[in-house]
Design a protein around this motif. Structure first.
Motif, PDB file in Angstrom:
ATOM      1  N   SER A  18       0.809  -1.237   0.000  1.00  0.00           N
ATOM      2  CA  SER A  18       0.000   0.000   0.000  1.00  0.00           C
ATOM      3  C   SER A  18       0.835   1.275   0.000  1.00  0.00           C
ATOM      4  CB  SER A  18      -0.971   0.025   1.185  1.00  0.00           C
ATOM      5  OG  SER A  18      -1.865  -1.057   1.092  1.00  0.00           O
ATOM      6  N   GLY A  19       2.122   1.160  -0.223  1.00  0.00           N
ATOM      7  CA  GLY A  19       2.978   2.344  -0.347  1.00  0.00           C
ATOM      8  C   GLY A  19       2.852   2.948  -1.734  1.00  0.00           C
ATOM      9  N   PRO A  20       3.586   4.025  -1.989  1.00  0.00           N
ATOM     10  CA  PRO A  20       3.540   4.649  -3.321  1.00  0.00           C
ATOM     11  C   PRO A  20       4.095   3.691  -4.389  1.00  0.00           C
ATOM     12  CG  PRO A  20       4.643   6.074  -1.728  1.00  0.00           C
ATOM     13  CD  PRO A  20       4.427   4.765  -1.057  1.00  0.00           C
ATOM     14  N   ALA A  21       3.344   3.518  -5.462  1.00  0.00           N
ATOM     15  CA  ALA A  21       3.751   2.609  -6.538  1.00  0.00           C
ATOM     16  C   ALA A  21       4.405   3.389  -7.664  1.00  0.00           C
ATOM     17  CB  ALA A  21       2.543   1.850  -7.063  1.00  0.00           C
ATOM     18  N   ASP A  22       5.419   2.786  -8.270  1.00  0.00           N
ATOM     19  CA  ASP A  22       6.099   3.427  -9.386  1.00  0.00           C
ATOM     20  C   ASP A  22       6.309   2.479 -10.561  1.00  0.00           C
ATOM     21  OD1 ASP A  22       7.912   1.835  -8.081  1.00  0.00           O
ATOM     22  OD2 ASP A  22       9.416   3.391  -7.794  1.00  0.00           O
ATOM     23  N   THR A  23       5.827   1.250 -10.427  1.00  0.00           N
ATOM     24  CA  THR A  23       5.984   0.264 -11.487  1.00  0.00           C
ATOM     25  C   THR A  23       4.781  -0.680 -11.473  1.00  0.00           C
ATOM     26  OG1 THR A  23       7.497  -1.366 -12.439  1.00  0.00           O
ATOM     27  CG2 THR A  23       7.328  -1.324 -10.042  1.00  0.00           C
TER      28      THR A  23
END
Length: 174
Positions: free
Chosen positions: A94-99
């Motif tokens: 649930s953290g920031p996604a970048d991929t």
């Protein structure tokens, strides 16, 4: 000819049923309004001026007559569309996604389709590698699905103006 008072923008065009249809150029939006084919629902505080008339900068337009739209093809899962669907949040932590990550890895026969692709942060993506979720004791908090509606198509093709969000809410919530 009407001239914009500031940089040219694009306008969201809605069907008479208030369903999002497409995004049109400022020139096309003005023509639709001046010919009576559309009405302005949301406008900017700026004005477009000509010799004889002035018009508020249209942000959202609604057609005056309903237009039948044939079935549209599905939006493909790209990095951008998957991140939009998942709210830029990692499906695993649930953290920031970048991929993006394939739930069933492609090396194990997984396909690149909406039901098998989720947003992920780099850390989780690397930790998962080509493992199955049950092999590492992970679970998804949701079932990945293809986005529905015209809003999905619009979000895949153009960056939405904040004034459009009330009109795109139905498709974005899917």
């Amino acid at each position: 000819m009407l001239m914009p008072a500031a940089p040219v923008r694009r306008s969201l065009l809605l069907n008479a049923s208030l369903e999002p249809l497409c995004v049109v150029s400022m020139h096309r939006a003005v023509l639709l309004v001046l010919t009576g084919k559309a009405t302005v629902l949301e406008a900017d505080d700026r004005l477009l001026h000509s010799e004889r008339t002035s018009l508020p900068v249209p942000l959202v337009l609604c057609l005056t007559r309903y237009v039948h739209v044939p079935m549209r093809r599905a939006v493909p899962p790209t990095r951008r569309t998957v991140l939009l669907r998942d709210g830029h949040r990692c499906a695993y932590c649930s953290g920031p996604a970048d991929t993006v990550d394939h739930v069933l890895p492609r090396s194990r026969g997984g396909r690149h389709e909406w039901t098998n692709v989720v947003a992920a942060c780099s850390r989780c993506n690397n930790r998962k590698s080509n493992h199955l979720l049950h092999e590492i004791g992970w679970e998804l908090s949701f079932t990945p699905r293809a986005p529905r509606g015209a809003a999905a198509l619009l979000s895949a093709t153009v960056r939405a103006d904040p004034s459009w969000s009330p009109y795109l809410a139905d498709g974005a919530a899917a």
